[in-house]
Design a protein around this motif. Structure first.
Motif, PDB file in Angstrom:
ATOM      1  N   LEU A  89      -9.476 -78.341  -5.586  1.00  0.00           N
ATOM      2  CA  LEU A  89      -9.070 -77.018  -5.127  1.00  0.00           C
ATOM      3  C   LEU A  89     -10.256 -76.259  -4.546  1.00  0.00           C
ATOM      4  N   GLU A  94      -7.859 -72.014  -5.773  1.00  0.00           N
ATOM      5  CA  GLU A  94      -7.927 -71.879  -7.231  1.00  0.00           C
ATOM      6  C   GLU A  94      -7.593 -70.453  -7.659  1.00  0.00           C
ATOM      7  N   LYS A  98      -4.280 -69.434  -9.913  1.00  0.00           N
ATOM      8  CA  LYS A  98      -4.393 -68.689 -11.175  1.00  0.00           C
ATOM      9  C   LYS A  98      -3.549 -67.423 -11.151  1.00  0.00           C
ATOM     10  N   TYR A 104      -2.996 -76.985 -12.591  1.00  0.00           N
ATOM     11  CA  TYR A 104      -3.429 -78.051 -11.687  1.00  0.00           C
ATOM     12  C   TYR A 104      -3.736 -79.297 -12.497  1.00  0.00           C
TER      13      TYR A 104
END
Length: 124
Positions: A89, A94, A98, A104
């Motif tokens: 990522l 990322e 989140k 992931y």
């Protein structure tokens, strides 16, 4: 008790067989989609307990865009999602993942770890 349902969105039939086979042997009911759009359509009708999807897929939507759209729809927004990819990522991806509450997993994950993560996703 009814089998837990997993939706796998990945355009690679080999990956579908590999991970879907592991899930089937572990007692899960698995459905497959090849694109983000197919996956979103199937998520609405199938109502899976969890969704696994690749990041890189053909068509207009990658896995992150599909996850965003799934989170925007009332009928699919609470379904746990994990990106299952061989790609690392980027920082931006990322961060987005989140914010969406998406997890992931790398496609190189050990079988036992993979099943443990699925169990956690579906509340087992």
């Amino acid at each position: 008790m009814a089998k837990k349902k997993i939706l796998m969105i990945d355009d690679d039939p080999l990956i579908q067989r590999l991970f879907g086979g592991r899930l089937g042997v572990a007692g899960y009911d698995v459905e497959y989609a090849h694109t983000g759009q197919q996956g979103r359509d199937l998520a609405r009708s199938y109502q899976p307990d969890a969704i696994l999807m690749d990041i890189h897929m053909p068509g207009d939507e990658d896995g992150v865009a599909t996850a965003i759209r799934l989170r925007e729809e009332e009928i699919t927004k609470a379904i746990p999602i994990s990106l299952l990819s061989s790609a690392d990522l980027t920082y931006e991806t990322e961060k987005t993942v989140k914010e969406l509450g998406v997890t992931y997993m790398h496609k190189g994950i050990e079988a036992e770890d993979f099943l443990d993560r699925i169990k956690a996703m579906v509340g087992e």
